[in-house]
Design a protein around this motif. Sequence first.
Motif, PDB file in Angstrom:
ATOM      1  N   THR A  41     -10.259  -0.651   2.691  1.00 39.17           N
ATOM      2  CA  THR A  41     -10.536  -1.500   1.642  1.00 39.17           C
ATOM      3  C   THR A  41      -9.794  -1.131   0.195  1.00 39.17           C
ATOM      4  O   THR A  41      -9.681  -0.579  -0.629  1.00 39.17           O
ATOM      5  N   VAL A  42      -9.291  -2.889  -0.511  1.00 41.34           N
ATOM      6  CA  VAL A  42      -8.482  -2.852  -1.715  1.00 41.34           C
ATOM      7  C   VAL A  42      -9.813  -3.426  -2.938  1.00 41.34           C
ATOM      8  O   VAL A  42     -11.042  -4.125  -2.750  1.00 41.34           O
TER       9      VAL A  42
ATOM     10  N   VAL B 284      -6.784   1.497  -3.277  1.00 43.97           N
ATOM     11  CA  VAL B 284      -7.338   1.417  -2.187  1.00 43.97           C
ATOM     12  C   VAL B 284      -7.553   2.429  -1.233  1.00 43.97           C
ATOM     13  O   VAL B 284      -7.173   3.781  -1.625  1.00 43.97           O
ATOM     14  N   LEU B 285      -9.367   2.612  -1.024  1.00 42.66           N
ATOM     15  CA  LEU B 285     -10.222   3.146   0.100  1.00 42.66           C
ATOM     16  C   LEU B 285      -9.971   3.346   1.606  1.00 42.66           C
ATOM     17  O   LEU B 285     -10.094   1.975   1.991  1.00 42.66           O
ATOM     18  N   VAL B 286      -9.912   3.889   2.168  1.00 44.81           N
ATOM     19  CA  VAL B 286     -10.209   5.221   3.820  1.00 44.81           C
ATOM     20  C   VAL B 286     -11.046   4.628   3.684  1.00 44.81           C
ATOM     21  O   VAL B 286     -12.240   5.225   3.382  1.00 44.81           O
ATOM     22  N   ASP B 287     -11.335   3.764   4.788  1.00 42.31           N
ATOM     23  CA  ASP B 287     -12.234   2.725   5.360  1.00 42.31           C
ATOM     24  C   ASP B 287     -13.577   4.012   6.410  1.00 42.31           C
ATOM     25  O   ASP B 287     -12.093   5.017   7.199  1.00 42.31           O
ATOM     26  N   GLY B 288     -14.526   4.214   6.400  1.00 43.57           N
ATOM     27  CA  GLY B 288     -14.718   5.717   7.004  1.00 43.57           C
ATOM     28  C   GLY B 288     -14.781   7.354   6.100  1.00 43.57           C
ATOM     29  O   GLY B 288     -14.908   8.412   7.042  1.00 43.57           O
ATOM     30  N   ALA B 289     -14.338   7.446   4.834  1.00 45.81           N
ATOM     31  CA  ALA B 289     -14.185   8.488   4.263  1.00 45.81           C
ATOM     32  C   ALA B 289     -16.097   9.139   4.078  1.00 45.81           C
ATOM     33  O   ALA B 289     -17.216   8.395   3.865  1.00 45.81           O
TER      34      ALA B 289
ATOM     35  N   ARG C  95       0.561  -0.975   0.353  1.00 50.01           N
ATOM     36  CA  ARG C  95       0.532   0.324   0.248  1.00 50.01           C
ATOM     37  C   ARG C  95       1.147   0.864  -0.015  1.00 50.01           C
ATOM     38  O   ARG C  95       1.503   1.741   0.996  1.00 50.01           O
ATOM     39  N   VAL C  96       0.768   2.328  -0.365  1.00 53.10           N
ATOM     40  CA  VAL C  96       1.218   3.788  -1.057  1.00 53.10           C
ATOM     41  C   VAL C  96       0.410   4.325  -0.811  1.00 53.10           C
ATOM     42  O   VAL C  96      -0.918   4.448  -1.874  1.00 53.10           O
TER      43      VAL C  96
END
Length: 182
Positions: free
Chosen positions: A116-117, A123-128, A47-48
């Motif tokens: 979540t990928v 890559v998505l940040v949960d809770g956004a 992850r980057v």
Amino acid sequence: MTLLSPAISESTRVLDVPTHDPDHVRGAMGRFPTGVVALCAIVDGRRVGMVASSFSAGASYSPPMVMFSVQESSTTWPVLHRAERIGVSVLGSHQSDACMQLASRSRDRFEGLATTVTAEGAVLVDGAAMWFDCDVYSCVPAGDHSVVVMRVHSMNIDDEVAPLIYHERRFHGLREIDGGRA
């Protein structure tokens, strides 16, 4: 038929010549409130990610495109730019700590961060508050930055999460004014 021209004010605004002091320019530009996004992907099996406060949704509606700017001195962007897909997460007002972690140069940007990928490696940040799955459409040099336009392949929103706002070098949340969202 006579056309009336609007009244012209006699007051004059004198503008300062821009300075080349980056701190002064950054402070002036920081007076404009912006949302904050996390740009993340899987690159070479890891992850980057990075954050940007120069994000603009709606660069184009057909096809849907978004854009942001990145400093030429960034060491993360050249790696992230190689990704097939990049996840853009519009961070929620409760995610200032996640924002600081993703911006860190000295610690693991993803340690303990729920993500979540997608099948394509975004890559998505949960809770956004909102998510976009994008690829890079164009990247144009602009002074000491580059303006990056990304094509949106899919997106989603969480109506219950207000976005994180960056203003005057601090994080803020939205607050209601006159019974509606600000």
